[in-house]
Design an enzyme around this catalytic site. Structure first.
Site, short mmCIF file in Angstrom:
data_model
loop_
_atom_site.label_atom_id
_atom_site.label_comp_id
_atom_site.label_asym_id
_atom_site.label_seq_id
_atom_site.Cartn_x
_atom_site.Cartn_y
_atom_site.Cartn_z
N GLU A 45 0.87 -1.17 0.00
CA GLU A 45 0.00 0.00 0.00
C GLU A 45 0.91 1.23 0.00
OE1 GLU A 45 -3.44 2.20 2.63
OE2 GLU A 45 -2.78 0.22 3.26
N ARG A 271 4.88 -12.78 9.74
CA ARG A 271 5.60 -11.56 9.41
C ARG A 271 6.92 -11.50 10.18
NH1 ARG A 271 3.42 -6.26 9.61
NH2 ARG A 271 1.67 -7.01 8.46
N LYS A 281 4.19 0.63 9.45
CA LYS A 281 4.36 1.89 8.73
C LYS A 281 3.76 3.05 9.50
CE LYS A 281 3.06 0.06 4.80
NZ LYS A 281 2.51 -0.06 3.45
#
Ligand code: ATP
Ligand code: MG
Length: 568
Positions: A45, A271, A281
């Protein structure tokens, strides 16, 4: 239909192997699925810079596609216009390329599918599988139930197909206020998986989109966009992180209930988390916006841009991604492993030169005033092809302040009064006295040298325990050096007292700037981004803040390798 996901024993045993995804793909290919094709995608994204966790993901996406003769798409997942920006799109592309991967023509934007997604929403409405809900966000949330209680159907759930079509068309046309209506999939309010309790597909949001401008005032949710985007692009294996595992039944539901051109398979892996590092982020953005760091590419950041500026190489990051492997369970990797990988790579690549970080003058009293001579230095003992260079030796040198001690402890093998050490590539010297300023600080050390020890060995077989580095006072250049420590003081920066957030664990000493460093003149040839070792001090790279008059070096990593010790 599959509800809560549990691993089959087969999958569980595969998850134990170093890369269970590889095995899944190999089996799918063997079984002739997808016509023997493999297509993956990396779907960032564009709401921030990529970090080392993303690197793990796309090394996998691109790596698997390459290994099995397929290709990997780059899809900018830009369905949420409030936080996205073209600056991020450009940075994302640069970082992936820098790490050595290429998507060729396969560059896509989820926003290019808005029209198709809209048509598919209409399709579901016509099938009686989607409805417009006028409930407020709070009402929808409250009626979704809990893990133990089923949800309650909305009073708008049984609207007619005609009414839903009318309302949804008018939602698109901009007739309703932001947040006043949503489109929901009509699945199962009693499903044990909350994601299947009539999830929202579209919301009304008047925001300028970085690509579609003001064309749309309704935007699809991630869950309604992602799987269909995969299908449009012919993705066969959609590899994502574990938090999407619980969304997989919904992913599969849309794929099963829409006339999509392909049936992609979602596979999840754990992850990457790193000690002393935050990776989301949102948190990295906070560090940038609130100026805890100097931008996304601050060398203390775990972003790819930050690691690059710090002096990490693409090879070291790819090697790290390979070594940590792929697992099905979340864990935290020791950041020392990442540091080990870059040392390992730079060990053979980076030429070794000398720089004195905290200079202290050394005067060789018995070396003739005005004399100079050339010494030969080896550029990299690990790489013969790196050759040699010449150093100029003279009467006045600089050594590290902590390589001399007036009152040394027993096992101090560097310089002290009456003790002999080797000057790298030079001579044996013995300290004789010191000069001090009014406050009693040592301003210079006097010594004598033994002319018979040129090159660093003594013809009488006399041994010295210490070898120290130095620069020549006449020829040395000055430079700025930036030393970095961990950005956080805690292994897990999220561990905070009540009322605090992760910024409470920031390390106030994560950046130390040395402005009076002395370097040997050959270092003036180094270009921004080049890697060098300063003997005994670590690996360094020339920073982009440098100019001809003002050289700035970042320390990538010190030489001491705690990981090599742990790993034996
Ligand atoms: P963040 O929480 O850092 O904002 P994200 O998942 O929201 O990450 P995306 O841009 O959506 O960021 O991520 C793109 C891809 O990278 C996704 O497939 C995601 O699963 C993967 N990814 C993100 N963070 C990690 C991580 N720490 N380890 C491995 N893969 C990751
Ligand atoms: Mg995301």
């Amino acid at each position: 239909m599959e509800a809560e996901k549990t691993l089959t024993s087969d999958e569980a045993s595969m998850a134990k192997s170093s890369n269970f995804i590889k095995e899944i793909i190999a089996e799918d290919l063997k079984a002739g699925k997808n016509g023997g094709q493999i297509v993956t995608r990396f779907p960032p994204e564009p709401n921030g810079y990529l970090h080392i966790g993303h690197a793990k993901a796309f090394c996998l996406d691109f790596g698997l596609a390459k290994e099995f003769g397929g290709h990997c798409n780059l899809r900018l997942d830009d369905t949420n216009p409030t936080k996205e920006d073209t600056e991020y799109v450009d940075a994302i592309k640069e970082d992936i390329h820098w790490l050595g991967f290429d998507w060729g023509d396969h560059e896509y934007f989820a926003s290019d599918y808005f029209e198709q997604l809209y048509e598919w929403a209409i399709y579901l409405i016509k099938q009686g599988k989607a409805y417009v809900d006028d409930s407020t966000a709070e009402e929808i949330k409250a009626s979704r139930g809990t893990l133990t209680e089923p949800g309650k159907p909305s009073k708008y759930r049984d609207r007619s197909v005609e009414e839903n079509l009318d309302l949804f068309t008018r939602m698109r046309a901009g007739e309703f206020a932001d947040g006043s209506k949503v489109l929901r999939a009509k699945i199962d309010m009693a499903s044990p998986n909350i994601n299947l309790r009539d999830p929202t597909m579209y919301r009304i949001r008047r925001f300028h989109h970085h690509r579609t401008g003001d064309k749309w005032c309704i935007y699809p949710m991630y869950d309604f966009a992602h799987g269909q985007s995969d299908a449009i692009e012919g993705v066969t294996h959609s590899i994502c992180t574990l938090e999407f595992e619980i969304h997989r039944p919904l992913y599969d539901w849309f794929i099963a209930n829409l006339p999509v051109p392909a049936k992609p398979r979602q596979i999840e892996f754990a992850r990457l988390n790193l000690t002393y590092t935050v990776m989301s982020k949102r948190k990295l953005l906070k560090l940038v916006q609130e100026k805890y760091v100097n931008g996304w590419d601050d060398p203390r950041m775990p972003t790819i841009a930050g690691l690059r500026r710090r002096g990490y190489t693409p090879e070291s990051i790819r090697n790290f991604a390979e070594r940590i492997g792929v697992a099905k369970r979340d864990s935290t990797v020791d950041v020392a492993l990442l540091e080990h990988c870059v040392r390992d790579d730079l060990n053979t690549k980076a030429p070794r030169l000398m720089a004195v970080l905290h200079p202290l003058k050394l005067i060789i009293d018995n070396y003739p005033e005005g004399q100079e001579e050339k010494l030969t230095a080896i550029n990299n003992p690990e790489d013969e092809s790196a050759g040699t260079r010449e150093l100029t030796f003279g009467r006045e040198l600089f050594i590290e302040r902590d390589d001399f001690m007036e009152d040394p402890p027993k096992k101090y093998f560097r310089l002290s009064i009456g003790k002999e050490v080797r000057l790298r590539y030079g001579y044996y010297v013995t300290a004789t006295s010191v000069d001090k300023d009014a406050e009693g600080n040592i301003t210079a050390v006097h010594c004598t040298y033994d002319p018979a020890t040129k090159g660093g060995s003594s013809p009488d077989g006399r041994k010295v325990k210490g070898t120290i580095h130095w620069v020549n006072a006449k020829t040395a250049l000055s430079a700025e050096v930036r030393l970095y420590d961990r950005l956080f003081t805690k292994e897990n920066p999220e561990e905070v007292a009540e009322g605090e957030d992760f910024t409470a664990n920031l390390n106030p000493n994560s950046l130390e700037i040395l402005s009076d460093v002395l370097i040997e003149p050959d270092l003036a040839k180094v270009q921004v981004g080049d890697h060098v070792q300063f003997e005994r001090q670590g690996y360094f790279t020339l920073d982009k803040d440098s100019s001809k008059e003002h050289l700035v070096f970042n320390r990538t990593v010190a030489l001491k390798d705690s990981w090599a010790k742990i790993a034996g």
